[in-house]
Design an enzyme around this catalytic site. Structure first.
Site, mmCIF file in Angstrom:
data_model
loop_
_atom_site.group_PDB
_atom_site.id
_atom_site.type_symbol
_atom_site.label_atom_id
_atom_site.label_comp_id
_atom_site.label_asym_id
_atom_site.label_seq_id
_atom_site.Cartn_x
_atom_site.Cartn_y
_atom_site.Cartn_z
ATOM 1 N N ARG A 1 0.798 -1.233 0.000
ATOM 2 C CA ARG A 1 0.000 0.000 0.000
ATOM 3 C C ARG A 1 0.826 1.277 0.000
ATOM 4 O O ARG A 1 0.277 2.374 0.029
ATOM 5 C CB ARG A 1 -0.999 -0.008 1.160
ATOM 6 N N GLU B 1 -7.037 2.777 5.075
ATOM 7 C CA GLU B 1 -7.092 4.231 5.225
ATOM 8 C C GLU B 1 -6.951 4.871 3.855
ATOM 9 O O GLU B 1 -6.005 4.583 3.124
ATOM 10 C CB GLU B 1 -5.932 4.666 6.134
ATOM 11 N N ARG C 1 -4.179 5.077 -4.391
ATOM 12 C CA ARG C 1 -4.766 4.238 -3.363
ATOM 13 C C ARG C 1 -6.277 4.120 -3.534
ATOM 14 O O ARG C 1 -6.860 3.056 -3.324
ATOM 15 C CB ARG C 1 -4.421 4.799 -1.980
#
Lengths: 456, 456
Positions: free
Chosen positions: A223, A363, A414
């Site tokens: 990530r 997140e 993301r």
């Protein structure tokens, strides 16, 4: 003859046209050769029947995948049994009359149409593998995420500005910053446009910026990457910090609405699932989230100052089960876990008026209200162990009157990763940079240098 | 009460409203105080008449420039002789009934409304001086230049992508490149997105990118900065290199047309002159330009391999006099003066199919057709003294079939500088970086470090 796009060919049945593109596949059926030709608009089936012109016959035999050609010929209705419902141009084919090679291709290292190479290999061959339809679709989705972000904020009377990347100090703290040799001085690559977007609130009230941001990530995760596209907004004259979360929800939902409208083809191809637009994003405090996780899993992380990756996954599961939401706001992170400019909650000063928006287990967006009072901000800079004089420039914005303000930021890559359910953020990054790779693997590219270093 | 924008106040005559903003100026007339209040939409005149509430009376006395306030009061028609035709809200004023300070300001170092500080001082105080109406207008113009560039190209079916800034080698050659410490390796800041936009032509046919680009300029000039916003496009399947120039003309004219439409207020404020949209951009070869300059000035630069800054000014004068054009294309620069990827003119191989577009005396846009043939490109990389293996990644795009292609690029700041007739490109750069400054002057900020270095 003027070139037409492949997607236009069904409008030209019975007529002669010129099309250009890359040869996607070649299938020989005895003497007759079928080519699939690919341009930016789609794929067309070409039929080549050898004729009197021996040069063209020879050329047609030589042509292979990724050759770039210009073709003239007649658009014909396909025989009923040859119609391909899956293809936008599946009811027509082009009978080749003239053929010109614009560029040859060397034989491919592997099939890029039916790609089953590993991610490192896909990245080693990025200029080639980007031509795969599904990989291309990822970056059409990303293009839309970014342009939709801009469109939605512009419509909200938010001014776009260009945030600089070269900065004089590591503004956000932490060691994960790249150093630049800047003439006789030190400089760094921006970890975020944070300080500049705050300065710009003093100028335009509401600003956003799309900028490359840099993190010197010393480990390889699925990530994190070293350079990504930051989408950042900051707004002054807010009535409360919840206005920032409202804006995040509007922007996020707006992006998915634009994706649905403008990228339906890519969403279908990638089998992505759009979030339910009618669910309000639930909001819970970090401490409450920890209690819920304890109840659900029996694991007690309630004294941790932050949620770990497993916690984020668990609380997203909870949000999905309880609210049918792919998103959840986690609020009130502890003061210690947030940067110096974050405003503490006046009712509970150990915690901040800040939030993360989690999306499908990860997140995605961080934000919150900032300290706008000059004296408080100075006090906090010192409390965080920084030198005031290093922040002189930034502090001018507050010294000369800054309204209550806050903002948020996230990485385009993301968001795309989470939306498409990709295993690794590198898949959603056109040219990913990490500690092992800048385009090529660094160990291969700079092996001489590393050897030199070791010898020293 | 909900806040309204200052520009909306004329619609609320006789009604109570709430507005917020920065105090622009304060004028005391005996007991009555007049404030000009500024928000993102405009300026309003506030009238404060002391009343029974002593707290508010005291507050009104304390308030000064750049204080941030929230005001409630009644919108009134101004007396006929008080109407200010120059101000959008000049027919109304707001009688203050309630006053709340959102943030104080320290006394200003100088008047930012009537700014006559030197450029270095203006930049030292950038977070403050950006609030000046004329300086703000520069960056609303720049915002429009960039968003118009994107809009025009998107409408031409050109795909936007995010070009990386961290690159593994100095792609364009030359020493003007910043070095980054990249883990155990060397990396550099991109001097342009050139190689990446070419790779992306192999994917989407037509691409553009808005990216920060970096030049380690070792001298201070009025037209160079170390970080600027590059607007770049690249297009495949071109029929001829002149198609690139046609696109440049469409994009440039489109940008000015959007500026006229969307930034009329700022253009008027800055007294900028829009170029005549009906004049076609003249085109001349560099060698012809040199001859014209010789005829006009008597100075013989006809054997120089490039136009110098004085030449650029002179040939622009000629274009203005002869064609009433603020623009002129200079074409066919010598092979030696252009990068390795530039295509030579098949009819005159000493010269390239490349161009610069000059605007009001200065080079603005560079472009041309590129070598798309894999073998020619390899040969040229070697001829330019580079190692093939350093370009392996880039070369994949050509190894596997690249159509004829070309493109162009320019700096947003330079276009704004030329349009507004600014003396220095730093005035058109929000946070300019040069060898002496990153926000603050480096000699001040890092004086310790420099001393350390000298002692070593």
């Amino acid at each position: 003859m003027e070139r037409i796009l492949i997607s236009e060919t069904p409008k030209f049945i019975g007529q002669k046209v010129k099309i250009c593109g890359w040869v996607d596949t070649v299938r020989s059926h005895g003497k007759i050769v079928f080519f699939d030709l690919r341009d930016r608009s789609g794929i067309a089936q070409l039929v080549f029947v050898p004729g009197k012109d021996q040069d063209i016959n020879d050329l047609a035999k030589k042509i292979n995948s990724e050759w770039v050609v210009e073709v003239e010929g007649q658009v014909n209705q396909r025989p009923a049994k040859m119609i391909n419902e899956k293809l936008a141009t599946g009811q027509v084919e082009l009978l080749v009359e003239n053929l010109k090679v614009l560029a040859e291709s060397e034989p491919l290292p592997f099939d890029i149409k039916d790609l089953n190479a590993s991610l490192p290999t896909i990245l080693d061959y990025r200029p080639l593998t980007l031509r795969n339809e599904k990989i291309k679709a990822i970056f059409k989705i990303e293009e839309e995420v970014i342009s939709s972000f801009r469109k939605i904020l512009s419509e909200m009377d938010v001014t776009e500005f260009q945030s600089p990347s070269i900065i004089p100090l590591a503004s956000e703290g932490g060691s994960e910053v790249f150093h630049i040799d800047y003439f006789d001085y030190d400089a760094y690559l921006a970890q975020s446009p944070q300080l500049y977007k705050q300065i710009m609130v003093g100028v335009f009230e509401r600003v956003f910026t799309v900028s490359q941001v840099y993190r010197s990530e010393p480990s390889i995760t699925t990530r994190h990457i070293c350079e990504f596209t930051g989408l950042d907004a900051e707004m002054g004259f807010i009535k409360s910090w919840e206005e920032i979360m409202d804006t995040v929800e509007i922007v996020t939902k707006g992006i998915f609405s634009d994706l649905q409208k403008n990228r339906a083809k890519e969403i279908e191809l990638l089998e992505a699932k759009l979030p339910n637009p009618n669910v309000s994003f639930p909001k819970i405090k970090m401490r409450e989230a920890q209690k819920i996780i304890l109840e659900r899993t029996g694991k007690d992380n309630t004294s941790e100052p932050d949620l770990g990756p497993e916690d984020e996954k668990e609380i997203c599961k909870y949000a999905k089960e309880k609210f049918d939401s792919d998103f959840i706001f986690i609020t009130h992170y502890p003061v210690k876990k947030r940067p110096f400019y974050t405003l503490a909650d006046p009712n509970d000063p150990e915690y901040t008026l800040s939030f993360d928006l989690l999306y499908n287990g990860l997140e995605l967006i961080s934000g919150g209200q900032r300290i706008n009072d000059y004296k408080n901000l100075i006090a906090n800079i010192e409390k965080w162990g920084n030198k005031i004089e290093n922040f002189d420039f930034y502090l001018q914005a507050f010294k000369y009157g800054m309204p209550p303000e806050g903002g948020f930021g996230f990485g385009a890559e993301r968001m795309v990763k989470q939306f498409l359910g990709l295993a690794n953020v590198r898949e959603a990054t056109i040219f990913p940079r990490d500690m092992e790779r800048i385009d090529q693997r660094l160990s291969l590219l700079q092996s001489d240098k590393k050897k030199d270093k070791k010898e020293i």
